[in-house]
Design an enzyme around this catalytic site. Sequence first.
Site, mmCIF file in Angstrom:
data_model
loop_
_atom_site.group_PDB
_atom_site.id
_atom_site.type_symbol
_atom_site.label_atom_id
_atom_site.label_comp_id
_atom_site.label_asym_id
_atom_site.label_seq_id
_atom_site.Cartn_x
_atom_site.Cartn_y
_atom_site.Cartn_z
ATOM 1 N N CYS A 139 53.895 31.254 48.053
ATOM 2 C CA CYS A 139 53.053 32.373 48.015
ATOM 3 C C CYS A 139 51.587 31.896 48.350
ATOM 4 C CB CYS A 139 53.074 32.964 46.662
ATOM 5 S SG CYS A 139 51.663 34.370 46.198
ATOM 6 N N SER A 145 57.853 36.450 28.522
ATOM 7 C CA SER A 145 57.938 37.239 29.445
ATOM 8 C C SER A 145 59.416 37.493 29.635
ATOM 9 C CB SER A 145 57.176 36.708 30.751
ATOM 10 O OG SER A 145 57.731 35.527 31.184
ATOM 11 N N GLY A 193 44.869 33.904 33.232
ATOM 12 C CA GLY A 193 43.915 32.610 33.316
ATOM 13 C C GLY A 193 43.250 31.965 32.051
ATOM 14 N N CYS A 208 55.416 43.451 47.630
ATOM 15 C CA CYS A 208 55.605 42.524 48.266
ATOM 16 C C CYS A 208 56.688 41.686 47.702
ATOM 17 C CB CYS A 208 54.217 41.660 47.850
ATOM 18 S SG CYS A 208 54.043 39.882 48.997
ATOM 19 N N CYS A 220 44.393 35.629 38.379
ATOM 20 C CA CYS A 220 43.177 35.745 37.466
ATOM 21 C C CYS A 220 43.044 37.061 36.819
ATOM 22 C CB CYS A 220 41.929 35.318 38.332
ATOM 23 S SG CYS A 220 41.917 33.882 38.971
ATOM 24 N N ASN A 257 39.776 38.622 41.898
ATOM 25 C CA ASN A 257 41.392 38.160 41.761
ATOM 26 C C ASN A 257 41.956 38.011 42.813
ATOM 27 O OD1 ASN A 257 43.894 37.650 40.631
ATOM 28 N ND2 ASN A 257 44.173 39.973 39.961
ATOM 29 N N GLY A 258 42.805 37.012 43.080
ATOM 30 C CA GLY A 258 43.534 36.877 44.586
ATOM 31 C C GLY A 258 43.083 35.694 45.150
ATOM 32 N N ASP A 262 66.198 34.360 31.701
ATOM 33 C CA ASP A 262 64.656 33.957 32.181
ATOM 34 C C ASP A 262 64.463 34.735 33.330
ATOM 35 O OD1 ASP A 262 62.329 32.750 32.112
ATOM 36 O OD2 ASP A 262 63.207 30.749 32.527
ATOM 37 N N ASP A 263 62.873 34.849 33.499
ATOM 38 C CA ASP A 263 62.395 35.733 34.514
ATOM 39 C C ASP A 263 62.738 35.014 35.769
ATOM 40 O OD1 ASP A 263 59.737 34.159 34.893
ATOM 41 O OD2 ASP A 263 59.742 34.866 32.818
ATOM 42 N N CYS A 311 57.783 36.172 48.363
ATOM 43 C CA CYS A 311 58.508 34.926 48.044
ATOM 44 C C CYS A 311 59.990 35.036 47.962
ATOM 45 C CB CYS A 311 57.978 34.585 46.275
ATOM 46 S SG CYS A 311 58.095 35.916 45.135
ATOM 47 N N TYR A 314 57.009 38.989 35.842
ATOM 48 C CA TYR A 314 56.375 37.804 35.031
ATOM 49 C C TYR A 314 54.910 38.060 34.564
ATOM 50 C CZ TYR A 314 54.660 33.273 33.730
ATOM 51 O OH TYR A 314 53.945 32.345 32.945
ATOM 52 N N CYS A 361 52.077 42.744 44.563
ATOM 53 C CA CYS A 361 53.194 41.767 44.099
ATOM 54 C C CYS A 361 54.124 41.953 43.108
ATOM 55 C CB CYS A 361 52.206 40.405 43.377
ATOM 56 S SG CYS A 361 53.106 39.108 43.002
#
Length: 473
Positions: free
Chosen positions: A392, A293, A38, A447, A12, A112-113, A355-356, A450, A252, A246
């Site tokens: 995640c 991205s 978002g 972080c 968000c 946000n989170g 690609d990312d 993932c 991305y 993150c």
Amino acid sequence: MLAEIRGLNEECGVFGIWGHPDAAKITYYGLHSLQHRGQEGAGIVVTNGESLYGIRGEGLLTEVFNEGKLENLQGYSAIGHVRYATAGGGGIENVQPLLFHSQTGSMALAHNGNLVNANGLKHQLEAQGSIFQTSSDTEVFAHLIKRSGYISLSDKMKNALTMVKGAYAFLLMTETELMVALDPNGLRPLSIGRVGDAYCVASETCAFDIIGAKFVRDVMPGELLTINDNGLHSEPFTLSTNSAICTMEYVYFSRPDSNIHGINVHTARKNMGKRLAAEALIEADVVTGVPDSSISAAIGYAEAAGIPYEMGLIKNRYVGRTFIQPSQSLREQGVKMKLSAVRKVVEGKRVVMVDDSIVRGTTSRRIVSMLKEAGATEVHVCISSPPMKNPCFYGIDTSTHEELIASTHSVEEIRELIGADSLTFLSVEGMLEAIGRPKMNESCGQCLACFTGKYPTEIYPDTVLPHEKELVR
């Protein structure tokens, strides 16, 4: 890649400003810069010093607000939110900022989170008599504040912040002040700016550019800010902090023109492409990136490899959002609607497609097929991040291993499934070096859960689906 059509959706975006006569309009423009974070809902709450008033709705910012609605939001301070539903699901009741009224005053809350212990806290609060009006984890925080026995809002906030766990960038506004808090790991980006005499805060620094604000600094992990007519006051709500932003913000989520902890996102992505070329130099005729991205990484790869960069894929920007489609077949049709291959660029060529990331693999398969249908003789897929093998729990829409193809398939198996002539992922070490971080260790400031499965916070049992509990440690 296109988040709407591949299953990797943003978290968000939050924006707040204190002490500006056009607070609502400034917030609107700030949120417009954060729309990529978002697209399911948006809202703005303003205060005139005596009361709080808000407007919110489902859809894009431009769908929720028009000039008339903004004119109705009169006040000198405001907070706003653009939403992608992760915790709590859809529905107008979950669109933020959430606005609460009581005999002691009102407060608006934007977040946000994702709170990893929200379910457990909600059960406790309901047992104590709380009644929830939404399914959002954000409302849990509001109840913790209101049930606190402390007198000052600052003490109430600090008490509540010690009880919630996970990723959060909170904006809380009352009639007389704006409070801002970032989790002890700083998992979400959050920055402070200044436009004239007014302070503003935003999820990304690109929001400052559009309103003419000057960047002041980043909000620090474990920091609580109080902004009012007397200025800005900072204090820690915990001394137990460990910066772990993150990594996908650099890979991305964030806009290329944003800066996170002093690192420009475009530069980081371009460096990822350069490092990817060093790790996987492929004989090819042309390099292309998946809009939008991945463009920066593709440019970096092309420069380092000495292969021309071309626009082999074009994004159609006038197609409606497709992530709301319920079936996989419609999602794949969405790929065709969103992207087109440029035949004259790729026909008869060996193509490096940068690609990312790869999530489910379905979109990658469709794009590889699209390029080959347009005449590409070879398609080599290069991913500017490591394989995403772990879910995640902090606000990205990948909460199970089943959603992640790299969790259950080898690189070679993924290559076969997507139909590529070769498939290469950037190493974790290469990614960190490209961003400008130290080598991989607990103090790298990122972080990496993932990619590595090492989470910076405890993952609570009620956050993980039953069949996942043996997979997450």
